[in-house]
Scaffold this motif. Structure first.
Motif, mmCIF file in Angstrom:
data_model
loop_
_atom_site.group_PDB
_atom_site.id
_atom_site.type_symbol
_atom_site.label_atom_id
_atom_site.label_comp_id
_atom_site.label_asym_id
_atom_site.label_seq_id
_atom_site.Cartn_x
_atom_site.Cartn_y
_atom_site.Cartn_z
ATOM 1 N N HIS A 98 0.817 -1.212 0.000
ATOM 2 C CA HIS A 98 0.000 0.000 0.000
ATOM 3 C C HIS A 98 0.854 1.268 0.000
ATOM 4 C CE1 HIS A 98 -3.673 -2.255 0.519
ATOM 5 N NE2 HIS A 98 -3.160 -2.888 1.544
ATOM 6 N N TYR A 99 2.173 1.108 -0.149
ATOM 7 C CA TYR A 99 3.101 2.240 -0.170
ATOM 8 C C TYR A 99 3.848 2.278 -1.498
ATOM 9 C CZ TYR A 99 2.321 2.374 4.872
ATOM 10 O OH TYR A 99 1.741 2.456 6.119
ATOM 11 N N THR A 100 4.181 3.465 -1.948
ATOM 12 C CA THR A 100 4.963 3.608 -3.169
ATOM 13 C C THR A 100 6.393 3.145 -2.911
ATOM 14 O OG1 THR A 100 5.715 5.851 -2.668
ATOM 15 C CG2 THR A 100 3.570 5.625 -3.788
ATOM 16 N N PRO A 101 7.159 2.864 -3.974
ATOM 17 C CA PRO A 101 8.568 2.502 -3.771
ATOM 18 C C PRO A 101 9.345 3.546 -2.979
ATOM 19 C CG PRO A 101 7.895 1.921 -5.982
ATOM 20 C CD PRO A 101 6.744 2.678 -5.379
ATOM 21 N N ALA A 102 9.096 4.819 -3.231
ATOM 22 C CA ALA A 102 9.803 5.867 -2.480
ATOM 23 C C ALA A 102 9.416 5.835 -1.006
ATOM 24 C CB ALA A 102 9.496 7.242 -3.079
ATOM 25 N N GLN A 103 8.144 5.605 -0.731
ATOM 26 C CA GLN A 103 7.704 5.503 0.666
ATOM 27 C C GLN A 103 8.291 4.266 1.333
ATOM 28 O OE1 GLN A 103 3.495 5.574 -0.182
ATOM 29 N NE2 GLN A 103 3.271 7.696 0.515
ATOM 30 N N ARG A 104 8.363 3.166 0.601
ATOM 31 C CA ARG A 104 8.957 1.956 1.170
ATOM 32 C C ARG A 104 10.433 2.180 1.499
ATOM 33 N NH1 ARG A 104 5.981 -0.913 -2.930
ATOM 34 N NH2 ARG A 104 7.904 -1.471 -4.020
ATOM 35 N N ALA A 105 11.139 2.910 0.655
ATOM 36 C CA ALA A 105 12.549 3.194 0.934
ATOM 37 C C ALA A 105 12.700 3.948 2.245
ATOM 38 C CB ALA A 105 13.161 3.984 -0.220
ATOM 39 N N GLN A 106 11.808 4.890 2.508
ATOM 40 C CA GLN A 106 11.848 5.622 3.775
ATOM 41 C C GLN A 106 11.527 4.712 4.950
ATOM 42 O OE1 GLN A 106 9.051 8.800 3.108
ATOM 43 N NE2 GLN A 106 10.499 10.033 1.936
ATOM 44 N N ILE A 107 10.584 3.789 4.746
ATOM 45 C CA ILE A 107 10.243 2.833 5.805
ATOM 46 C C ILE A 107 11.434 1.926 6.098
ATOM 47 C CG2 ILE A 107 8.802 0.820 6.338
ATOM 48 C CD1 ILE A 107 6.528 2.259 4.797
ATOM 49 N N TYR A 108 12.125 1.482 5.051
ATOM 50 C CA TYR A 108 13.296 0.618 5.265
ATOM 51 C C TYR A 108 14.391 1.353 6.031
ATOM 52 C CZ TYR A 108 11.105 -2.272 1.632
ATOM 53 O OH TYR A 108 10.233 -3.036 0.902
ATOM 54 N N ASP A 109 14.542 2.631 5.768
ATOM 55 C CA ASP A 109 15.517 3.415 6.537
ATOM 56 C C ASP A 109 15.164 3.396 8.028
ATOM 57 O OD1 ASP A 109 17.010 4.122 4.323
ATOM 58 O OD2 ASP A 109 16.065 6.077 4.073
ATOM 59 N N GLU A 110 13.877 3.505 8.335
ATOM 60 C CA GLU A 110 13.439 3.453 9.729
ATOM 61 C C GLU A 110 13.656 2.062 10.315
ATOM 62 O OE1 GLU A 110 12.337 6.062 11.719
ATOM 63 O OE2 GLU A 110 13.188 7.125 9.996
ATOM 64 N N PHE A 111 13.369 1.032 9.546
ATOM 65 C CA PHE A 111 13.624 -0.333 10.021
ATOM 66 C C PHE A 111 15.101 -0.496 10.387
ATOM 67 C CE2 PHE A 111 10.014 -2.500 7.379
ATOM 68 C CZ PHE A 111 9.065 -1.990 8.243
ATOM 69 N N TYR A 112 15.964 -0.016 9.504
ATOM 70 C CA TYR A 112 17.405 -0.146 9.748
ATOM 71 C C TYR A 112 17.803 0.615 11.010
ATOM 72 C CZ TYR A 112 22.326 -0.702 8.486
ATOM 73 O OH TYR A 112 23.654 -1.056 8.480
ATOM 74 N N ARG A 113 17.258 1.789 11.172
ATOM 75 C CA ARG A 113 17.596 2.628 12.329
ATOM 76 C C ARG A 113 17.198 1.963 13.642
ATOM 77 N NH1 ARG A 113 14.859 5.876 15.616
ATOM 78 N NH2 ARG A 113 12.912 5.707 14.434
ATOM 79 N N VAL A 114 16.019 1.363 13.703
ATOM 80 C CA VAL A 114 15.531 0.844 14.987
ATOM 81 C C VAL A 114 16.083 -0.545 15.313
ATOM 82 C CG1 VAL A 114 13.424 2.211 14.788
ATOM 83 C CG2 VAL A 114 13.395 -0.197 14.066
ATOM 84 N N LEU A 115 16.698 -1.218 14.334
ATOM 85 C CA LEU A 115 17.270 -2.531 14.604
ATOM 86 C C LEU A 115 18.628 -2.411 15.308
ATOM 87 C CD1 LEU A 115 16.526 -4.582 11.364
ATOM 88 C CD2 LEU A 115 15.922 -5.269 13.706
ATOM 89 N N LYS A 116 18.884 -3.358 16.193
ATOM 90 C CA LYS A 116 20.205 -3.468 16.791
ATOM 91 C C LYS A 116 21.211 -3.946 15.745
ATOM 92 C CE LYS A 116 18.164 -4.912 21.221
ATOM 93 N NZ LYS A 116 18.045 -6.025 22.198
ATOM 94 N N PRO A 117 22.512 -3.699 15.920
ATOM 95 C CA PRO A 117 23.503 -4.291 15.023
ATOM 96 C C PRO A 117 23.336 -5.812 14.973
ATOM 97 C CG PRO A 117 24.521 -2.624 16.405
ATOM 98 C CD PRO A 117 23.127 -2.809 16.930
ATOM 99 N N GLY A 118 23.286 -6.364 13.785
ATOM 100 C CA GLY A 118 23.038 -7.794 13.636
ATOM 101 C C GLY A 118 21.574 -8.169 13.673
#
Length: 230
Positions: A98-118
Motif C-alpha cells: 500500500h506504499y509507493t517505492p519511495a515511501q517503502r525506501a523511507q520505511i526501510y531506513d526506519e527499520f534499519y535505524r531501529v534494529l540493533k547491530p546484527g
C-alpha cells in the motif's frame, strides 16, 4: 491508489479483524509461520511488527512484540517515534504494497535505524505478476467498494533493501489458507477483503479461477525478503 491509513478505518477495519479473529483465526497460519521460520526469537527478544494491523503476529512468536500501525488499530502510529537500535527483529507482513517505492525506501531506513547491530528483518509481500497479484488487483478491485491497487514487490526490491544497508536474500513461499468449508472460506474472504459487492458464489468462483482451490482451501503465495543489519 488509497493510502494504508485511508483503507483500514471504520467498517473496513472491523471486517478485516472479524475475519482474522472470529471467522477463521487459523486460516493464515502457514503465512505467519513462514515469516517466523526465518528468525529464532527468545522470550527476551524485542520484535517490531509493522504495519501490525490487528496484532495477529504476536500469536506466533515469543518475545516482546511492539505493534506499530499507521492506521488506528492501536495507539502507536509512527515509526519515527521509536528509539534507535531497540529491536532484535522487524517483521512486516502483507502491508507494504500500500506504499509507493519511495515511501517503502523511507520505511526501510526506519527499520534499519531501529534494529540493533546484527538485527534481522523479514518482509513478506505479494509477488508482482503472481496469481495473488491478479486476484487482488482485478477481482478484489472489482468487488471491494474501495477498489484495490496494490504496488506489489518483485525480486528487485532486494536492491532497495541493500541500498538501505541490509544484507538480504529473497525466497518465494507457496502454501494454502485453510478452511473448514466453502462457506467459511467465502465468509473469510468477504470480510478480509471487504467484498461487499460479491455474493458467496461469486467469491468461491473467484477464488477457484484466480488462485486455485484444494477442497475448501485456497492456494496462496508470497515473496519473502530476509535481511540482516550489518
Amino acid at each position: 491508489m488509497h493510502s494504508y491509513e485511508d483503507i483500514f478505518i471504520d467498517e473496513r477495519q472491523k471486517a478485516y479483524d472479524k475475519a482474522m479473529k472470529e471467522i477463521a483465526p487459523a486460516a493464515r497460519d502457514a503465512e505467519f509461520e513462514a515469516v517466523v521460520g526465518y528468525i529464532a526469537p527468545q522470550d527476551t527478544s524485542c520484535i517490531l511488527d509493522f504495519p501490525s494491523g490487528g496484532g495477529y503476529l504476536k500469536n506466533y512468536v515469543s518475545g516482546i512484540v511492539d505493534e506499530v500501525d499507521p492506521s488506528h488499530w492501536n495507539d502507536n502510529h509512527s515509526l519515527k517515534s521509536l528509539p534507535d537500535q531497540a529491536y532484535d527483529y522487524v517483521l512486516s507482513i502483507a502491508g507494504l504494497h500500500h506504499y509507493t517505492p519511495a515511501q517503502r525506501a523511507q520505511i526501510y531506513d526506519e527499520f534499519y535505524r531501529v534494529l540493533k547491530p546484527g538485527g534481522e528483518l523479514v518482509v513478506s509481500e505479494v509477488l508482482a505478476g503472481s496469481a495473488v497479484d491478479r486476484f487482488l488487483n482485478e477481482f478484489v478491485h472489482k468487488y471491494n467498494p474501495q477498489g484495490h491497487e496494490g504496488l506489489f514487490l518483485d525480486q528487485s526490491e532486494a536492491l532497495r533493501l541493500r541500498h538501505t544497508g541490509f544484507a538480504v536474500q529473497h525466497h518465494i513461499h507457496d502454501y494454502t489458507w485453510h478452511f473448514g468449508s466453502d462457506d467459511q472460506a467465502a465468509d473469510f474472504f468477504k470480510h478480509l477483503f471487504f467484498l461487499n459487492k460479491a455474493n458467496r458464489d461469486i467469491i468461491i468462483n473467484g477464488i477457484g479461477s484466480y488462485l486455485g482451490k484444494q477442497g475448501p482451501d485456497a492456494r496462496w503465495n508470497m515473496i519473502l525478503f530476509h535481511g540482516r543489519k550489518s
